[in-house]
Design an enzyme around this catalytic site. Structure first.
Site, PDB file in Angstrom:
ATOM      1  N   ARG A  46      -2.877  -1.853   9.049  1.00 37.91           N
ATOM      2  CA  ARG A  46      -1.988  -2.498   8.088  1.00 37.91           C
ATOM      3  C   ARG A  46      -1.284  -3.714   8.708  1.00 37.91           C
ATOM      4  NH1 ARG A  46       2.318   0.277   7.595  1.00 37.91           N
ATOM      5  NH2 ARG A  46       3.032  -0.636   5.631  1.00 37.91           N
TER       6      ARG A  46
ATOM      7  N   GLU B 286      -8.556 -13.286  -5.837  1.00 31.52           N
ATOM      8  CA  GLU B 286      -8.057 -13.444  -7.204  1.00 31.52           C
ATOM      9  C   GLU B 286      -7.113 -14.632  -7.370  1.00 31.52           C
ATOM     10  OE1 GLU B 286      -4.956 -10.980  -5.143  1.00 31.52           O
ATOM     11  OE2 GLU B 286      -7.142 -11.174  -5.104  1.00 31.52           O
TER      12      GLU B 286
ATOM     13  N   CYS C  56      -6.832  -6.506   0.044  1.00 33.49           N
ATOM     14  CA  CYS C  56      -5.599  -6.381   0.818  1.00 33.49           C
ATOM     15  C   CYS C  56      -5.095  -4.938   0.794  1.00 33.49           C
ATOM     16  CB  CYS C  56      -4.560  -7.377   0.311  1.00 33.49           C
ATOM     17  SG  CYS C  56      -3.219  -7.693   1.482  1.00 33.49           S
TER      18      CYS C  56
ATOM     19  N   SER D 210       0.820  -1.214   0.000  1.00 32.99           N
ATOM     20  CA  SER D 210       0.000   0.000   0.000  1.00 32.99           C
ATOM     21  C   SER D 210       0.850   1.258   0.000  1.00 32.99           C
ATOM     22  CB  SER D 210      -0.945   0.002   1.202  1.00 32.99           C
ATOM     23  OG  SER D 210      -0.229   0.006   2.429  1.00 32.99           O
TER      24      SER D 210
ATOM     25  N   HIS E 260      -7.265 -12.396  -0.594  1.00 30.08           N
ATOM     26  CA  HIS E 260      -6.985 -12.362  -2.034  1.00 30.08           C
ATOM     27  C   HIS E 260      -7.871 -13.331  -2.811  1.00 30.08           C
ATOM     28  CE1 HIS E 260      -3.145 -10.017  -1.963  1.00 30.08           C
ATOM     29  NE2 HIS E 260      -3.140 -10.444  -0.709  1.00 30.08           N
TER      30      HIS E 260
END
Length: 217
Positions: free
Chosen positions: A123, A191, A94, A64, A189
């Site tokens: 975080r 993906e 995320c 990030s 995640h």
């Protein structure tokens, strides 16, 4: 030579909504692949002009702090903030969740975020890379079976504001998926786990907003 801007990640004859993937850093190609498989027209977003014509945007996992610096260096941060404030549907995973949270904890000096999602996010809440883990999460909004969630140095939602709604929590109560209108954020995640339901859920929001906009005089 294939450049970031030219790279084809979806079907050229896709008939679904036009969805961008912030492609400054992180696993943007994985998101682009999933969106393409689901019929979306995928645009890799790196500069302000790449935001033109988008009906939705995915912000991937990654670092990030690096995404923040690059988004400002490439001049895309401020236009993105405006588009989010105007109602652009965004799905952040995320690091992407960190980017769209209104309030961040444990940031580095000077770190900025895009905001929009009424949550407080911490975080790296689950520790370092070697403390990554997987678990099955019930997600009522997606039905059965539970989502197999992969956490890699993920953030956690410390608190959910009045505008936002939790979608999934760990057994200890920590919130790891949340939504607010057309904004969706997950600590994990989807993906990389082969379960596309979160992307389908997000695309449903994109389509609904586009349909509402087209029917407005």
């Amino acid at each position: 030579m294939v450049t970031l801007r030219d790279e084809s990640l979806g079907a050229t004859d896709a008939t679904g909504p036009t969805v961008g993937v912030l492609a400054l850093q992180g696993d943007f190609r994985e998101h682009a692949r999933v969106l393409g498989e689901l019929g979306a027209k995928v645009v890799l977003v790196r500069r302000p002009e790449d935001l033109e014509g988008l009906e939705g945007l995915v912000i991937p996992g990654g670092e990030s702090t690096v995404m923040d610096k690059l988004s400002r260096a490439f001049g895309v941060a401020e236009p993105l903030k405006r588009r989010i404030a105007e109602g652009l549907p965004v799905y952040g995973t995320c690091a992407g969740l960190i980017m769209i949270a209104d309030t961040l904890l444990d940031t580095i000096e000077g770190q900025q975020n895009l905001g929009g999602l009424d949550v407080v996010v911490r975080r790296n809440a689950f520790g370092s890379q070697n403390q990554s883990f997987e678990t099955d999460l019930p997600v009522p909004a997606l039905g059965e079976p539970p989502v197999h969630a992969v956490f890699i140095r993920g953030p956690v939602v410390e608190s959910v504001g009045e505008k936002a709604t939790p979608l999934a929590s760990l057994p200890d109560g920590r919130v790891v998926a949340v939504e607010q209108g057309d904004l969706v954020g997950t600590s994990f995640h989807p993906e990389i786990q082969g379960d596309h339901r979160f992307h389908e859920y997000f695309l449903g929001k994109v389509r609904a907003r586009a349909s509402a906009a087209s029917s407005t005089p």
